[in-house]
Design a protein around this motif. Structure first.
Motif, PDB file in Angstrom:
ATOM      1  N   TRP A 149      37.299  63.808  25.355  1.00 43.68           N
ATOM      2  CA  TRP A 149      36.078  63.935  24.541  1.00 43.68           C
ATOM      3  C   TRP A 149      35.860  62.700  23.674  1.00 43.68           C
ATOM      4  O   TRP A 149      34.739  62.186  23.577  1.00 43.68           O
ATOM      5  CB  TRP A 149      36.204  65.178  23.678  1.00 43.68           C
ATOM      6  N   VAL A 150      36.913  62.199  23.038  1.00 42.02           N
ATOM      7  CA  VAL A 150      36.789  61.000  22.195  1.00 42.02           C
ATOM      8  C   VAL A 150      36.401  59.796  23.035  1.00 42.02           C
ATOM      9  O   VAL A 150      35.558  58.971  22.646  1.00 42.02           O
ATOM     10  CB  VAL A 150      38.104  60.755  21.430  1.00 42.02           C
ATOM     11  N   TYR A 151      36.989  59.675  24.220  1.00 41.71           N
ATOM     12  CA  TYR A 151      36.663  58.540  25.090  1.00 41.71           C
ATOM     13  C   TYR A 151      35.202  58.582  25.524  1.00 41.71           C
ATOM     14  O   TYR A 151      34.527  57.550  25.576  1.00 41.71           O
ATOM     15  CB  TYR A 151      37.583  58.555  26.307  1.00 41.71           C
ATOM     16  N   SER A 152      34.703  59.785  25.830  1.00 45.14           N
ATOM     17  CA  SER A 152      33.300  59.882  26.248  1.00 45.14           C
ATOM     18  C   SER A 152      32.352  59.489  25.119  1.00 45.14           C
ATOM     19  O   SER A 152      31.310  58.866  25.358  1.00 45.14           O
ATOM     20  CB  SER A 152      33.008  61.311  26.719  1.00 45.14           C
ATOM     21  N   ILE A 153      32.712  59.826  23.877  1.00 46.98           N
ATOM     22  CA  ILE A 153      31.854  59.450  22.742  1.00 46.98           C
ATOM     23  C   ILE A 153      31.834  57.940  22.568  1.00 46.98           C
ATOM     24  O   ILE A 153      30.765  57.320  22.414  1.00 46.98           O
ATOM     25  CB  ILE A 153      32.346  60.150  21.461  1.00 46.98           C
ATOM     26  N   PHE A 154      32.974  57.305  22.593  1.00 51.68           N
ATOM     27  CA  PHE A 154      33.025  55.854  22.439  1.00 51.68           C
ATOM     28  C   PHE A 154      32.331  55.152  23.586  1.00 51.68           C
ATOM     29  O   PHE A 154      31.642  54.146  23.395  1.00 51.68           O
ATOM     30  CB  PHE A 154      34.488  55.390  22.340  1.00 51.68           C
ATOM     31  N   ASP A 155      32.470  55.686  24.798  1.00 46.34           N
ATOM     32  CA  ASP A 155      31.820  55.073  25.945  1.00 46.34           C
ATOM     33  C   ASP A 155      30.308  55.178  25.840  1.00 46.34           C
ATOM     34  O   ASP A 155      29.577  54.237  26.163  1.00 46.34           O
ATOM     35  CB  ASP A 155      32.315  55.752  27.224  1.00 46.34           C
ATOM     36  N   GLN A 156      29.805  56.311  25.347  1.00 46.75           N
ATOM     37  CA  GLN A 156      28.356  56.478  25.194  1.00 46.75           C
ATOM     38  C   GLN A 156      27.804  55.556  24.122  1.00 46.75           C
ATOM     39  O   GLN A 156      26.733  54.978  24.269  1.00 46.75           O
ATOM     40  CB  GLN A 156      28.041  57.937  24.870  1.00 46.75           C
ATOM     41  N   GLU A 157      28.530  55.409  23.015  1.00 46.01           N
ATOM     42  CA  GLU A 157      28.050  54.536  21.951  1.00 46.01           C
ATOM     43  C   GLU A 157      28.091  53.073  22.363  1.00 46.01           C
ATOM     44  O   GLU A 157      27.264  52.275  21.925  1.00 46.01           O
ATOM     45  CB  GLU A 157      28.892  54.748  20.692  1.00 46.01           C
ATOM     46  N   SER A 158      29.035  52.709  23.209  1.00 45.41           N
ATOM     47  CA  SER A 158      29.100  51.306  23.655  1.00 45.41           C
ATOM     48  C   SER A 158      27.953  50.970  24.589  1.00 45.41           C
ATOM     49  O   SER A 158      27.481  49.836  24.625  1.00 45.41           O
ATOM     50  CB  SER A 158      30.438  51.053  24.346  1.00 45.41           C
ATOM     51  N   ARG A 159      27.469  51.946  25.356  1.00 46.47           N
ATOM     52  CA  ARG A 159      26.360  51.697  26.262  1.00 46.47           C
ATOM     53  C   ARG A 159      25.007  51.806  25.574  1.00 46.47           C
ATOM     54  O   ARG A 159      24.046  51.166  25.997  1.00 46.47           O
ATOM     55  CB  ARG A 159      26.411  52.704  27.415  1.00 46.47           C
ATOM     56  N   ARG A 199      22.597  54.315  17.563  1.00 48.50           N
ATOM     57  CA  ARG A 199      23.616  55.298  17.202  1.00 48.50           C
ATOM     58  C   ARG A 199      23.039  56.709  17.358  1.00 48.50           C
ATOM     59  O   ARG A 199      21.864  56.934  17.104  1.00 48.50           O
ATOM     60  CB  ARG A 199      24.094  55.085  15.776  1.00 48.50           C
TER      61      ARG A 199
END
Length: 744
Positions: free
Chosen positions: A374-384, A388
């Motif tokens: 879940w944390v990885y998906s959030i960071f990946d979405q914000e990077s793309r 915000r």
């Protein structure tokens, strides 16, 4: 009393289990079959059912219970008996001749048709009681054989009850005394035995021997009971210790064998008195076949603990004791069994703990893996995403905060299900503060409500008419609103003002009958401006103003209805009338749209949108909406139509389809006013009736781009976009005009 046939018939019908078969049985009865029924009235009412036979319509129905029974019936009387039945009261008993009609399964009662009353007068309850009780038996010289047998059976039953009573009055050691003994003792006195009585304490021996008469007498047949007058006979008193011979009393005259037997008149010896005390009754023994009560698990456990304690106590020896426990004694066996059970229990507990720890470890691993993903998906979405993601949503806010959303591209209404309307809630990118007006014009018309306000299509300028005075203002970012000069020659009442499509000319509708004029001025105005053209050759109206596209003008009548006409501005100043053909019928609050429907309005039922392009039939109609329309708005530069319905949704229509394209929802209240910008992408609306704000929304995405208002909680009567969609002006309370510049 009612015939028993009705009771027999009802018992037969009640024995049928199925209601269907019961109704068929009633229908199969002969039509001329009659029954006599007696009913106690519970309720009298008017009959509203349907009966094929004549005479029962609008009659009376009586609901009650059968006399001497519990079956509930409903009697339907003919209409010609209404006056008589209306005088009846509840609790009255009525006898009538009836026939079965149907069975009411809801109330479990039979409905019957009354063919006539058996007794005209009321049958009282006393009469019922007298009929129900059987008549007394009378002794006649010519008795019926059946009645004689009944009396003999009753006498025999009473004799048996008499013998049971005698058994209870005599002791266990005394034999049963038959009626023939009584008669025999009454005939002779010499055969009576001599009896001596002593003190009760003197009789300590066994029971006395039986008399010869009692042992040798044989019972004879019981005679028939005879009626006689009873006479009370008193036996002579017998004192303790008196050994004199008892003399038999005179023979007693018995009324019948049904009377109680006087034991004192039998001249029998007294029962022997024993010195032994009467033994107490034995205690109640348990039935060996009775079911034993089930022991609870708790009681079994306590019993087992007691056995273990007793076994351990028996195995302990004192210091001075010579007792030694044997290896295979009974005291050691429970101890080894208990130890074996304890070891087994410990092993099972250890196994359960191991399984629980393994399951808990597996669960912790799965939860940790889920959190990491879940944390990885959030960071990946914000990077793309360069924006915000706003997830803050409070119930106290009226607008949902969200990340930027794309333009709504729903499926065409004719290609999807008619009930499926794509929706999107209103949202904002960040918190929006209320913007105060960029320009404010105080007291633009004094105490008079302004009759017309028109903004220039290309410049930041505006004209305001108060019917007798014309005001002109120009907006500058640094200087604010600047008041311009207007022609001094305008003296009469101004009914309407408007700009041409290019903004180079101003049309003024001035004066009333018979001096009404249409005058054309060049823009910009000054104090010395004179009309370049004017005419009086036209049909006057309450107000005349130019349409935002060339070649057309609007006229408003006294009732407020608006009509579109062809209009030639260059004909002003000539002998020709500038008005051409009528392009639409008179409409209530129409808005502009593109061809083929220039005007859009709401029908009189407020459930359909209608478009007109001529004075004849409508050129477009929407589908009928079950939720009424409140208002609508459109523009001549777009074919979109925005509507406000009673369900607090903003629906977007397009003149290419009859059904709505999509809807904007998420509003707390129902908007009170709406206006579409000429660019065809934005809307301005008031969130609710009590709101002091104006929201500007992009209805293509649902985003609220700005919130307009002031610090004084001022409410606005109406608002409009400028023709170039760069300004929004609103009429506030106290005749103040607020103007905002829409930059984005």
């Amino acid at each position: 009393m009612a015939s028993p046939d009705i009771y027999t018939e009802i018992e037969r019908l009640n024995a049928i289990d199925s209601n269907y078969d019961r109704r068929r049985a009633i229908e199969s009865m002969p039509s001329d079959e009659r029954f006599t029924v007696q009913i106690v009235i519970d309720k009298i009412e008017r009959f509203y059912g349907y009966i094929r036979e004549d005479g029962f319509r609008d009659g009376r129905s009586v609901v009650g219970t059968m006399a001497n029974g519990e079956q509930e019936l409903k009697l339907v009387f003919p209409a010609n008996m209404n006056d008589e039945i209306d005088d009846w009261n509840e609790g009255r008993t009525v006898t009538a001749h009836v026939s079965f009609h149907e069975f009411d399964s809801a109330y479990e009662r039979y409905q019957m048709l009354v063919r006539g009353l058996a007794i005209p007068d009321e049958v009282t309850v006393d009469t019922l009681a007298s009929d129900a009780s059987p008549p007394p038996l009378e002794a006649t010289s010519h008795d019926d054989p059946q009645e004689t047998l009944d009396r003999e059976s009753i006498a025999q039953t009473l004799e048996e009850n008499e013998r049971e009573t005698n058994d209870r009055t005599t002791t266990d050691s005394q034999p049963t005394i038959e009626s023939d003994h009584i008669l025999e003792n009454e005939k002779t006195d010499q055969e009576a035995p001599a009896v001596t009585t002593t003190e009760p304490s003197a009789h300590e021996t066994g029971p006395a021997p039986k008399s010869k008469q009692e042992s040798t007498s044989k019972p004879e047949s019981e005679p028939e009971p005879k009626k006689a007058t009873p006479q009370a006979l008193e036996a002579p008193e017998q004192k303790p210790g008196d050994s004199a011979k008892l003399k038999s009393p005179p023979p007693s005259q018995l009324e019948s064998t049904l009377d109680a037997v006087n034991v004192d008149s039998l001249n029998l010896p007294p029962p022997p008195v024993s010195s032994k005390t009467v033994a107490a009754p034995n205690k109640r023994t348990k039935d060996p076949n009775a079911r034993k009560p089930r022991k609870s698990r708790k009681n079994k456990r306590r019993k087992g603990l007691k056995k273990n304690k007793s076994s351990k106590a028996a195995a302990i020896t004192t210091a001075g004791s010579s007792h030694k426990t044997r290896p295979h004694s009974e005291t050691n066996r429970p101890r080894s069994s208990t130890r074996r059970k304890t070891l087994t229990h410990k092993a099972a507990t250890a196994s359960k703990k191991k399984i629980f720890s393994t399951s808990l470890g597996t669960l912790m691993i799965l939860v940790t893996a889920g959190v990491v993903i879940w944390v990885y998906s959030i960071f990946d979405q914000e990077s793309r995403n360069p924006y915000r993601s706003y997830t803050a949503y409070s119930q106290h806010e009226e607008i949902f905060t969200s990340e930027p959303q794309d333009i709504i591209e729903p499926q065409a209404p004719n290609e999807r299900d008619w009930a499926a309307i794509p929706t999107r809630g209103v949202w904002k990118r960040a918190s929006l503060n209320t913007r105060t007006p960029d320009f404010t014009m105080d007291d633009i018309s004094g105490n008079t409500y302004p009759s017309s306000i028109w903004m220039h299509p290309n410049e930041p300028a505006i004209l305001i008419s108060t019917r007798k005075v014309l005001h002109a203002y120009r907006f500058e970012t640094r200087a604010g609103s600047i008041k311009d000069e207007t022609p001094v020659g305008i003296r009469t009442e101004i009914k309407g003002i408007s700009f041409s499509e290019d903004g180079t000319k101003v049309l003024l509708h001035q004066g009333g009958k018979p001096s009404s004029k249409l005058m054309v001025y060049s823009w910009p105005l000054n104090s010395n401006s004179e009309p370049i053209m004017e005419t009086s050759n036209f049909t006057d109206a309450s107000s005349i103003y130019l349409a935002p596209f060339n070649g057309f003008a609007f006229t408003r009548d006294i009732s407020g209805k608006v009509t579109l006409h062809e209009f030639n501005l260059s004909a002003i100043g000539t002998s020709k009338t500038p008005f051409g053909l009528q392009a639409s019928p008179p409409l209530n609050y129409p808005t502009l749209s593109t061809v083929p429907s220039r005007l859009i309005t709401i029908n009189d039922k407020h459930d359909q949108l209608v478009g007109y392009n001529s004075n004849s039939e409508p050129s477009w109609q929407s589908s009928i909406n079950g939720i009424p329309f409140k208002m609508h708005s459109s523009t001549h530069q777009s074919n979109y139509i925005a509507t406000i319905n009673q369900d607090r949704q903003i629906r977007i229509y397009q003149t290419s389809f009859k059904r709505p394209y999509w809807a904007i929802n998420g509003l707390v209240g129902s908007p009170s006013s709406i206006n579409m910008a000429p660019n065809g992408t934005h809307l301005a609306f008031s969130p609710n009736n009590n709101s002091n704000e104006i929201w500007v929304i992009n209805f293509m995405t649902g985003e609220v781009i700005t919130r307009l208002g002031d610090d004084k909680a001022t409410k606005y009567d109406w608002f409009r976009f400028s023709p170039n969609s760069k300004f929004l002006y609103a009429l506030a309370s106290k005749n103040e005009l607020h103007v905002w510049e829409i930059k984005n």
